[in-house]
Design a protein around this motif. Structure first.
Motif, PDB file in Angstrom:
ATOM      1  N   SER A  95       6.141   6.347  -2.731  1.00 18.99           N
ATOM      2  CA  SER A  95       4.747   6.174  -3.140  1.00 18.99           C
ATOM      3  C   SER A  95       4.524   4.783  -3.717  1.00 18.99           C
ATOM      4  CB  SER A  95       4.357   7.247  -4.178  1.00 18.99           C
ATOM      5  OG  SER A  95       4.436   8.530  -3.619  1.00 18.99           O
ATOM      6  N   ASN A  96       5.480   4.333  -4.554  1.00 21.60           N
ATOM      7  CA  ASN A  96       5.365   2.997  -5.136  1.00 21.60           C
ATOM      8  C   ASN A  96       5.479   1.908  -4.067  1.00 21.60           C
ATOM      9  OD1 ASN A  96       5.135   4.120  -7.678  1.00 21.60           O
ATOM     10  ND2 ASN A  96       7.322   4.003  -8.095  1.00 21.60           N
ATOM     11  N   ILE A  97       6.386   2.097  -3.104  1.00 23.05           N
ATOM     12  CA  ILE A  97       6.543   1.133  -2.014  1.00 23.05           C
ATOM     13  C   ILE A  97       5.276   1.071  -1.179  1.00 23.05           C
ATOM     14  CG2 ILE A  97       7.772   0.683   0.148  1.00 23.05           C
ATOM     15  CD1 ILE A  97      10.295   1.820  -1.219  1.00 23.05           C
ATOM     16  N   ASN A  98       4.692   2.224  -0.881  1.00 19.20           N
ATOM     17  CA  ASN A  98       3.475   2.272  -0.088  1.00 19.20           C
ATOM     18  C   ASN A  98       2.338   1.541  -0.797  1.00 19.20           C
ATOM     19  OD1 ASN A  98       1.818   3.346   2.174  1.00 19.20           O
ATOM     20  ND2 ASN A  98       0.820   4.484   0.544  1.00 19.20           N
ATOM     21  N   PHE A  99       2.202   1.753  -2.114  1.00 17.21           N
ATOM     22  CA  PHE A  99       1.167   1.062  -2.883  1.00 17.21           C
ATOM     23  C   PHE A  99       1.385  -0.452  -2.843  1.00 17.21           C
ATOM     24  CE2 PHE A  99       0.137  -1.023  -6.888  1.00 17.21           C
ATOM     25  CZ  PHE A  99      -1.235  -0.844  -6.917  1.00 17.21           C
ATOM     26  N   ALA A 100       2.618  -0.885  -3.061  1.00 19.64           N
ATOM     27  CA  ALA A 100       2.914  -2.322  -3.101  1.00 19.64           C
ATOM     28  C   ALA A 100       2.655  -2.991  -1.757  1.00 19.64           C
ATOM     29  CB  ALA A 100       4.363  -2.546  -3.541  1.00 19.64           C
ATOM     30  N   THR A 101       3.005  -2.327  -0.645  1.00 20.12           N
ATOM     31  CA  THR A 101       2.768  -2.913   0.683  1.00 20.12           C
ATOM     32  C   THR A 101       1.287  -3.025   0.983  1.00 20.12           C
ATOM     33  OG1 THR A 101       3.064  -0.704   1.650  1.00 20.12           O
ATOM     34  CG2 THR A 101       4.968  -2.173   1.665  1.00 20.12           C
ATOM     35  N   GLU A 158      -1.027  -3.537  -1.281  1.00 17.05           N
ATOM     36  CA  GLU A 158      -1.494  -4.658  -2.079  1.00 17.05           C
ATOM     37  C   GLU A 158      -1.118  -5.994  -1.434  1.00 17.05           C
ATOM     38  OE1 GLU A 158      -3.254  -4.917  -5.095  1.00 17.05           O
ATOM     39  OE2 GLU A 158      -3.789  -2.876  -4.557  1.00 17.05           O
ATOM     40  N   LEU A 159       0.055  -6.057  -0.803  1.00 18.73           N
ATOM     41  CA  LEU A 159       0.523  -7.296  -0.183  1.00 18.73           C
ATOM     42  C   LEU A 159      -0.364  -7.738   0.977  1.00 18.73           C
ATOM     43  CD1 LEU A 159       4.406  -6.838  -0.135  1.00 18.73           C
ATOM     44  CD2 LEU A 159       3.175  -8.702  -1.232  1.00 18.73           C
ATOM     45  N   LYS A 160      -0.999  -6.797   1.645  1.00 18.80           N
ATOM     46  CA  LYS A 160      -1.776  -7.109   2.842  1.00 18.80           C
ATOM     47  C   LYS A 160      -2.894  -8.116   2.572  1.00 18.80           C
ATOM     48  CE  LYS A 160      -1.016  -2.729   5.294  1.00 18.80           C
ATOM     49  NZ  LYS A 160      -1.660  -1.509   5.825  1.00 18.80           N
ATOM     50  N   ASN A 161      -3.583  -7.947   1.442  1.00 18.68           N
ATOM     51  CA  ASN A 161      -4.765  -8.761   1.184  1.00 18.68           C
ATOM     52  C   ASN A 161      -4.667  -9.552  -0.108  1.00 18.68           C
ATOM     53  OD1 ASN A 161      -6.247  -7.682   3.480  1.00 18.68           O
ATOM     54  ND2 ASN A 161      -6.392  -5.786   2.298  1.00 18.68           N
ATOM     55  N   ASN A 162      -3.449  -9.838  -0.546  1.00 20.02           N
ATOM     56  CA  ASN A 162      -3.268 -10.525  -1.825  1.00 20.02           C
ATOM     57  C   ASN A 162      -2.786 -11.962  -1.602  1.00 20.02           C
ATOM     58  OD1 ASN A 162      -2.794 -11.305  -4.429  1.00 20.02           O
ATOM     59  ND2 ASN A 162      -1.772  -9.421  -5.019  1.00 20.02           N
ATOM     60  N   PRO A 163      -3.623 -12.968  -1.927  1.00 18.99           N
ATOM     61  CA  PRO A 163      -3.220 -14.360  -1.712  1.00 18.99           C
ATOM     62  C   PRO A 163      -2.403 -14.949  -2.860  1.00 18.99           C
ATOM     63  CG  PRO A 163      -5.464 -14.283  -2.505  1.00 18.99           C
ATOM     64  CD  PRO A 163      -4.991 -12.852  -2.403  1.00 18.99           C
ATOM     65  N   ASP A 164      -2.253 -14.207  -3.938  1.00 17.73           N
ATOM     66  CA  ASP A 164      -1.576 -14.712  -5.135  1.00 17.73           C
ATOM     67  C   ASP A 164      -0.059 -14.651  -4.937  1.00 17.73           C
ATOM     68  OD1 ASP A 164      -0.527 -15.292  -7.591  1.00 17.73           O
ATOM     69  OD2 ASP A 164      -1.925 -14.041  -8.719  1.00 17.73           O
ATOM     70  N   ARG A 165       0.561 -15.826  -4.809  1.00 21.05           N
ATOM     71  CA  ARG A 165       1.999 -15.889  -4.524  1.00 21.05           C
ATOM     72  C   ARG A 165       2.818 -15.253  -5.641  1.00 21.05           C
ATOM     73  NH1 ARG A 165       6.025 -19.590  -5.714  1.00 21.05           N
ATOM     74  NH2 ARG A 165       4.517 -21.017  -6.666  1.00 21.05           N
ATOM     75  N   TYR A 166       2.422 -15.513  -6.902  1.00 21.91           N
ATOM     76  CA  TYR A 166       3.178 -14.955  -8.023  1.00 21.91           C
ATOM     77  C   TYR A 166       3.031 -13.443  -8.081  1.00 21.91           C
ATOM     78  CZ  TYR A 166       3.503 -19.809  -9.466  1.00 21.91           C
ATOM     79  OH  TYR A 166       3.749 -21.143  -9.493  1.00 21.91           O
ATOM     80  N   ARG A 167       1.826 -12.940  -7.807  1.00 20.26           N
ATOM     81  CA  ARG A 167       1.625 -11.493  -7.784  1.00 20.26           C
ATOM     82  C   ARG A 167       2.419 -10.873  -6.644  1.00 20.26           C
ATOM     83  NH1 ARG A 167       1.448  -6.832 -10.160  1.00 20.26           N
ATOM     84  NH2 ARG A 167       0.193  -5.282  -9.080  1.00 20.26           N
ATOM     85  N   ASN A 168       2.490 -11.570  -5.490  1.00 26.17           N
ATOM     86  CA  ASN A 168       3.261 -11.045  -4.363  1.00 26.17           C
ATOM     87  C   ASN A 168       4.737 -10.929  -4.717  1.00 26.17           C
ATOM     88  OD1 ASN A 168       1.025 -10.796  -2.788  1.00 26.17           O
ATOM     89  ND2 ASN A 168       1.328 -12.698  -1.651  1.00 26.17           N
ATOM     90  N   ILE A 196       8.997  -3.284  -4.590  1.00 28.15           N
ATOM     91  CA  ILE A 196       9.552  -2.727  -3.352  1.00 28.15           C
ATOM     92  C   ILE A 196      11.081  -2.742  -3.398  1.00 28.15           C
ATOM     93  CG2 ILE A 196       9.764  -3.091  -0.856  1.00 28.15           C
ATOM     94  CD1 ILE A 196       6.896  -4.145  -0.907  1.00 28.15           C
ATOM     95  N   ARG A 197      11.648  -3.874  -3.855  1.00 30.92           N
ATOM     96  CA  ARG A 197      13.108  -4.009  -3.892  1.00 30.92           C
ATOM     97  C   ARG A 197      13.729  -2.967  -4.825  1.00 30.92           C
ATOM     98  NH1 ARG A 197      16.391  -5.971  -7.383  1.00 30.92           N
ATOM     99  NH2 ARG A 197      14.734  -6.910  -8.636  1.00 30.92           N
ATOM    100  N   LYS A 198      13.155  -2.816  -6.025  1.00 32.44           N
ATOM    101  CA  LYS A 198      13.711  -1.870  -6.997  1.00 32.44           C
ATOM    102  C   LYS A 198      13.616  -0.435  -6.504  1.00 32.44           C
ATOM    103  CE  LYS A 198      12.946  -4.656 -11.153  1.00 32.44           C
ATOM    104  NZ  LYS A 198      12.218  -4.769 -12.438  1.00 32.44           N
ATOM    105  N   ASN A 199      12.514  -0.098  -5.858  1.00 33.61           N
ATOM    106  CA  ASN A 199      12.364   1.273  -5.360  1.00 33.61           C
ATOM    107  C   ASN A 199      13.260   1.536  -4.154  1.00 33.61           C
ATOM    108  OD1 ASN A 199      10.046   2.983  -6.742  1.00 33.61           O
ATOM    109  ND2 ASN A 199       9.406   0.844  -6.790  1.00 33.61           N
ATOM    110  N   CYS A 200      13.509   0.508  -3.339  1.00 30.55           N
ATOM    111  CA  CYS A 200      14.475   0.657  -2.241  1.00 30.55           C
ATOM    112  C   CYS A 200      15.879   0.893  -2.805  1.00 30.55           C
ATOM    113  CB  CYS A 200      14.453  -0.583  -1.348  1.00 30.55           C
ATOM    114  SG  CYS A 200      13.004  -0.700  -0.273  1.00 30.55           S
ATOM    115  N   GLU A 201      16.204   0.154  -3.890  1.00 34.34           N
ATOM    116  CA  GLU A 201      17.501   0.363  -4.529  1.00 34.34           C
ATOM    117  C   GLU A 201      17.598   1.785  -5.072  1.00 34.34           C
ATOM    118  OE1 GLU A 201      17.770  -2.609  -7.513  1.00 34.34           O
ATOM    119  OE2 GLU A 201      18.241  -4.239  -6.110  1.00 34.34           O
TER     120      GLU A 201
END
Length: 328
Positions: free
Chosen positions: A282-288, A290-300, A307-312
């Motif tokens: 669920s957390n990975i899905n939310f983060a992906t 957000e990534l689609k339309n987010n131009p903020d490099r630091y936020r990305n 995503i990395r922590k939830n994959c771990e």
């Protein structure tokens, strides 16, 4: 480079001409686009429609004042910066303007290209910074509220400042009751509280510390907690941001040989797998999303870290369950 659109709100056309001449500096003539409005009604209409990047507002506007206009704009959620202009300096007006939300306060007699453009640049920079902070806060709140994992914000003593619905459900409590308790009252073992506090004081964070929780209904629950310290907005207090991961207990002493028991064990492992993997997914899905339309490099980078922590987490759960399955 995009031109900066400025609206001067002043009932004196001579002041518009003077301001236009100041901004028409030969080296920066194409940087600023100045428009003029001479009455209160048209001004508030333009501000509500967000037609301009910044507003220069004269203090005297007929029967109204520039502070009246500023106050109405702020109450109407106009977020673009407003710079108040006045013929003579007045500390009381200056303080009131800044209290109401003005980006700056300038005296007309002292205006020149450097002073005016510096105020405009700083106002826009501050506006953009605030916009990024609001965006980050909104995204964090969405993640906080929608997360299936329990998330809590506490102080060092464990008093709860905020908790999402998942935390309230996990602890079998209510928001009102949780606000009158500390997180540590749910710890089953006092030594866990001591270990948690010592680790936070020494390292500033805790990662996947396993502990037992006794919920308000008296149920013992197993979980891991990960926390980090964040200084509060006004810098007065350290706040602990904590996320809990439910660990359903697998009772090895209940396993007996036999086909029926093996089916029960497989079903139990499958159930654990679903529960443990669903939240990180669920957390990975939310983060992906957000990534689609987010131009903020630091936020990305923050979203990629989620995503990395939830994959771990999924990899850890999968490996544990595979090892448990081998023992069956």
């Amino acid at each position: 480079m995009c031109r900066i659109k400025i609206l001067l709100i002043d009932d004196d056309e001579d002041d518009f001409i003077l301001t236009r001449d100041i901004l028409s500096h030969r080296a920066h003539g194409n940087t600023y686009e100045l428009s003029w409005c001479n009455n209160y009604a048209e001004a508030i209409n333009a501000m509500l429609k967000c037609h301009y990047d910044v507003y220069l507002v004269d203090y005297h506007l007929g029967k109204h004042s520039g502070l009246d206009l500023l106050n109405e704009a702020v109450r109407s959620n106009c977020s673009e910066p407003v710079i108040i202009l006045t013929g003579k300096g007045d500390n009381k007006i200056d303080e009131e303007a800044l209290r109401l939300g003005a980006a700056d306060y300038l005296t007309k007699d002292e205006l020149n290209f450097d002073i005016l453009t510096r105020a405009i640049r700083y106002a826009l920079r501050h506006h953009n910074t605030l916009g990024q902070l609001r965006s980050s806060e909104n995204k964090f709140r969405i993640l906080f509220e929608r997360s299936k994992d329990p998330i809590m914000i506490t102080d060092a003593e464990g008093f709860v400042y905020a908790a999402n619905d998942a935390a309230v459900e996990f602890l079998d409590t209510t928001p009102d009751r949780l606000n009158n308790e500390t997180l540590f009252t749910f710890y089953k073992n006092p030594e866990d509280k001591e270990l948690f506090n010592n680790t936070m004081e020494r390292l500033g964070s805790v990662k996947d510390m396993e502990l037992e929780i006794i919920s308000s209904s008296g149920k013992t629950k197993y979980c891991s907690i990960s926390s980090f310290i964040q200084i509060s907005q006004h810098g007065h207090k350290e706040l602990y941001y904590s996320i809990l991961h439910d660990i359903p207990p697998i009772k090895h002493n209940e396993r007996e040989p036999g086909t029926s028991d093996k089916r029960i064990s497989v079903a139990r492992l499958a159930n654990v797998m679903v529960r443990e993997v669903y939240n990180p997914l669920s957390n990975i899905n939310f983060a992906t999303e957000e990534l689609k339309n987010n131009p903020d490099r630091y936020r990305n980078e923050e979203l990629l870290d989620i995503i990395r922590k939830n994959c771990e987490r999924i990899n850890q759960v999968t490996s544990t369950l595979i090892e448990e399955a081998k023992k069956e």
